[in-house]
Design a protein around this motif. Structure first.
Motif, PDB file in Angstrom:
ATOM      1  N   PRO A 172      48.982  81.758  61.279  1.00 20.32           N
ATOM      2  CA  PRO A 172      49.542  82.609  62.343  1.00 20.32           C
ATOM      3  C   PRO A 172      49.468  82.002  63.737  1.00 20.32           C
ATOM      4  N   ASN A 173      48.494  81.136  63.972  1.00 25.03           N
ATOM      5  CA  ASN A 173      48.290  80.613  65.324  1.00 25.03           C
ATOM      6  C   ASN A 173      48.396  79.097  65.412  1.00 25.03           C
ATOM      7  N   ALA A 174      49.021  78.480  64.411  1.00 22.02           N
ATOM      8  CA  ALA A 174      49.186  77.033  64.420  1.00 22.02           C
ATOM      9  C   ALA A 174      50.472  76.679  63.673  1.00 22.02           C
ATOM     10  N   PRO A 175      51.156  75.630  64.098  1.00 24.68           N
ATOM     11  CA  PRO A 175      52.414  75.237  63.431  1.00 24.68           C
ATOM     12  C   PRO A 175      52.168  74.455  62.154  1.00 24.68           C
ATOM     13  N   LEU A 176      51.539  75.103  61.191  1.00 22.05           N
ATOM     14  CA  LEU A 176      51.160  74.460  59.931  1.00 22.05           C
ATOM     15  C   LEU A 176      51.556  75.354  58.772  1.00 22.05           C
ATOM     16  N   TYR A 177      52.144  74.777  57.732  1.00 23.48           N
ATOM     17  CA  TYR A 177      52.485  75.533  56.530  1.00 23.48           C
ATOM     18  C   TYR A 177      52.091  74.735  55.294  1.00 23.48           C
ATOM     19  N   GLY A 178      52.072  75.415  54.174  1.00 26.05           N
ATOM     20  CA  GLY A 178      51.800  74.764  52.904  1.00 26.05           C
ATOM     21  C   GLY A 178      52.541  75.476  51.783  1.00 26.05           C
ATOM     22  N   SER A 179      52.871  74.735  50.741  1.00 25.28           N
ATOM     23  CA  SER A 179      53.554  75.293  49.577  1.00 25.28           C
ATOM     24  C   SER A 179      53.027  74.646  48.311  1.00 25.28           C
ATOM     25  N   ILE A 180      53.091  75.397  47.224  1.00 23.16           N
ATOM     26  CA  ILE A 180      52.717  74.882  45.912  1.00 23.16           C
ATOM     27  C   ILE A 180      53.678  75.475  44.888  1.00 23.16           C
ATOM     28  N   PHE A 181      54.042  74.683  43.868  1.00 23.11           N
ATOM     29  CA  PHE A 181      54.987  75.194  42.875  1.00 23.11           C
ATOM     30  C   PHE A 181      54.700  74.601  41.504  1.00 23.11           C
ATOM     31  N   GLY A 182      55.216  75.293  40.489  1.00 25.23           N
ATOM     32  CA  GLY A 182      55.206  74.807  39.124  1.00 25.23           C
ATOM     33  C   GLY A 182      56.565  75.077  38.499  1.00 25.23           C
ATOM     34  N   SER A 183      57.081  74.133  37.695  1.00 22.74           N
ATOM     35  CA  SER A 183      58.427  74.260  37.121  1.00 22.74           C
ATOM     36  C   SER A 183      58.433  73.879  35.650  1.00 22.74           C
ATOM     37  N   TYR A 184      59.374  74.485  34.933  1.00 25.01           N
ATOM     38  CA  TYR A 184      59.625  74.117  33.538  1.00 25.01           C
ATOM     39  C   TYR A 184      61.110  73.818  33.395  1.00 25.01           C
ATOM     40  N   ASN A 185      61.415  72.659  32.826  1.00 23.27           N
ATOM     41  CA  ASN A 185      62.803  72.236  32.645  1.00 23.27           C
ATOM     42  C   ASN A 185      63.174  72.310  31.167  1.00 23.27           C
ATOM     43  N   TYR A 186      64.032  73.285  30.844  1.00 19.13           N
ATOM     44  CA  TYR A 186      64.534  73.407  29.478  1.00 19.13           C
ATOM     45  C   TYR A 186      65.740  72.489  29.324  1.00 19.13           C
ATOM     46  N   ARG A 187      65.587  71.448  28.506  1.00 17.41           N
ATOM     47  CA  ARG A 187      66.648  70.472  28.313  1.00 17.41           C
ATOM     48  C   ARG A 187      67.322  70.684  26.958  1.00 17.41           C
ATOM     49  N   THR A 188      68.575  70.279  26.855  1.00 16.10           N
ATOM     50  CA  THR A 188      69.309  70.438  25.605  1.00 16.10           C
ATOM     51  C   THR A 188      69.601  69.056  25.016  1.00 16.10           C
ATOM     52  N   GLN A 189      70.862  68.691  24.902  1.00 22.76           N
ATOM     53  CA  GLN A 189      71.181  67.401  24.311  1.00 22.76           C
ATOM     54  C   GLN A 189      72.507  66.882  24.840  1.00 22.76           C
ATOM     55  N   TYR A 190      72.699  65.589  24.654  1.00 21.08           N
ATOM     56  CA  TYR A 190      73.968  64.953  24.978  1.00 21.08           C
ATOM     57  C   TYR A 190      74.448  64.229  23.723  1.00 21.08           C
ATOM     58  N   GLU A 191      75.638  64.603  23.255  1.00 21.43           N
ATOM     59  CA  GLU A 191      76.161  64.087  21.997  1.00 21.43           C
ATOM     60  C   GLU A 191      75.126  64.328  20.902  1.00 21.43           C
ATOM     61  N   ASP A 192      74.600  63.319  20.263  1.00 22.67           N
ATOM     62  CA  ASP A 192      73.621  63.529  19.184  1.00 22.67           C
ATOM     63  C   ASP A 192      72.190  63.273  19.643  1.00 22.67           C
ATOM     64  N   ILE A 193      71.986  63.174  20.952  1.00 23.64           N
ATOM     65  CA  ILE A 193      70.665  62.858  21.484  1.00 23.64           C
ATOM     66  C   ILE A 193      70.041  64.115  22.079  1.00 23.64           C
ATOM     67  N   SER A 194      68.894  64.541  21.540  1.00 25.02           N
ATOM     68  CA  SER A 194      68.156  65.681  22.079  1.00 25.02           C
ATOM     69  C   SER A 194      67.086  65.184  23.047  1.00 25.02           C
ATOM     70  N   PHE A 195      66.861  65.943  24.123  1.00 26.00           N
ATOM     71  CA  PHE A 195      65.904  65.543  25.143  1.00 26.00           C
ATOM     72  C   PHE A 195      64.690  66.460  25.140  1.00 26.00           C
ATOM     73  N   SER A 196      63.549  65.901  25.517  1.00 25.06           N
ATOM     74  CA  SER A 196      62.319  66.678  25.609  1.00 25.06           C
ATOM     75  C   SER A 196      62.323  67.546  26.862  1.00 25.06           C
ATOM     76  N   ASP A 197      61.789  68.768  26.748  1.00 21.46           N
ATOM     77  CA  ASP A 197      61.566  69.594  27.924  1.00 21.46           C
ATOM     78  C   ASP A 197      60.566  68.912  28.848  1.00 21.46           C
ATOM     79  N   GLN A 198      60.504  69.382  30.092  1.00 21.06           N
ATOM     80  CA  GLN A 198      59.631  68.768  31.090  1.00 21.06           C
ATOM     81  C   GLN A 198      58.873  69.827  31.873  1.00 21.06           C
ATOM     82  N   ILE A 199      57.705  69.429  32.383  1.00 22.16           N
ATOM     83  CA  ILE A 199      56.895  70.272  33.258  1.00 22.16           C
ATOM     84  C   ILE A 199      56.693  69.529  34.580  1.00 22.16           C
ATOM     85  N   ALA A 200      56.884  70.233  35.685  1.00 24.96           N
ATOM     86  CA  ALA A 200      56.710  69.632  37.006  1.00 24.96           C
ATOM     87  C   ALA A 200      55.821  70.524  37.861  1.00 24.96           C
TER      88      ALA A 200
END
Length: 296
Positions: A172-200
């Motif tokens: 509130p009294n200083a020009p400072l911020y912070g953020s934190i996040f977590g993500s999950y990437n649901y992946r599918t496939q391209y042609e006959d190649i399936s991809f692993s999901d990812q966590i970030a």
């Protein structure tokens, strides 16, 4: 406090970069735009490296791979709690030192972000499908042998969806911020190649200098859910893992226009590098912010 948090949020998008192997690396925060407010950025990013990390984490020295990209990024506050976000690589140029450079449109990422909490502890959830409109097959001819070529796509060819939970704070009294996040990437496939999901996951801190210049630092990590044993290609990012760190700054130039600068590189703090060309990415951008019009 609301106006202060809005000023903080302006810096969250400094230096948004793009590589096909690290498309999760966008600024994530618990804030959403106010209704009618917008943020629009055009950035140029450059990456070049001859250091390739295999799926086993072994470092190999190869011919230099270079990627340049011109990227549009935009946010718009549909309501005070709902923000629409778009990220589109307008052109991606890929090439090795021994091939021609090929280019094409990248994949479109649309993000739908909703504020769960907004007043005391900003908390937001977002769903971001990546639509494969880029060139999934884009062959670069060898400059040494006419009969050789390599596929360097500007898009990965698969439909995938990122789901992200993020929270932020502002002092509130200083020009400072912070953020934190977590993500999950649901992946599918391209042609006959399936991809692993990812966590970030990631964390970011930002500070304003002299009431004008915002600086920030980020630490982010990406890991595959499955144990990927067979390499498809490094550009599509299957089995890719890494830790990245970045430093950015934004400088006001004219009214609501700002210049942004960013440097990003890779390390092994959280996740060791796998299936990845590793080097620094330099980004230069210009962004415009539109404020909500009021009759108050």
């Amino acid at each position: 406090m609301r106006t202060y948090q809005h000023n903080l949020f302006r810096s969250l998008l400094v230096g948004v970069g793009f590589t096909l192997v690290s498309t999760f690396s966008y600024a994530q925060s618990g804030w959403t735009k106010e209704k009618g407010e917008g943020f629009y950025q055009l950035s140029f990013n450059r990456f070049s490296s001859s250091d390739y990390y295999t799926l086993e984490g072994e470092l190999l020295n190869t011919n230099a791979f270079t990627q340049n990209s011109l990227v549009f990024y935009g946010e718009y506050g549909v309501t005070d709690r709902f923000t629409l976000i778009a990220n589109l690589p307008l052109q991606v140029w890929n090439g090795f030192s021994t091939t021609e450079t090929v280019n094409g449109l990248g994949d479109l990422r649309l993000e739908f972000k909703h504020a769960i909490l907004k007043k005391y502890l900003p908390l937001a959830i977002s769903v971001a499908p990546e639509i494969p409109i880029g060139r999934a097959n884009n062959f670069a001819q060898s400059t040494q042998n006419d009969f050789e070529s390599i596929n360097l796509p500007s898009g990965d060819g698969e439909f995938n969806v990122w789901t992200t939970l993020s929270t932020s704070f502002a002092l509130p009294n200083a020009p400072l911020y912070g953020s934190i996040f977590g993500s999950y990437n649901y992946r599918t496939q391209y042609e006959d190649i399936s991809f692993s999901d990812q966590i970030a996951l990631g964390v970011e801190l930002g500070y304003q200098i002299a009431g004008k210049v915002w600086v920030n630092g980020r630490l982010q990590g990406l890991s595959s859910v499955d144990d990927v044993r067979v390499v498809t290609d490094f550009v599509r990012g299957d089995g890719t893992e890494f830790t990245s760190y970045s430093f950015g700054a934004s400088v006001p130039v004219y009214k609501n226009f700002h210049l942004s600068f960013n440097y990003r590189n890779y390390a092994d703090f959280l996740f060791s590098r796998k299936n990845l060309y590793s080097a620094g990415t330099f980004s230069l951008g210009v962004f415009y912010q539109s404020k909500r019009k009021t009759n108050e």
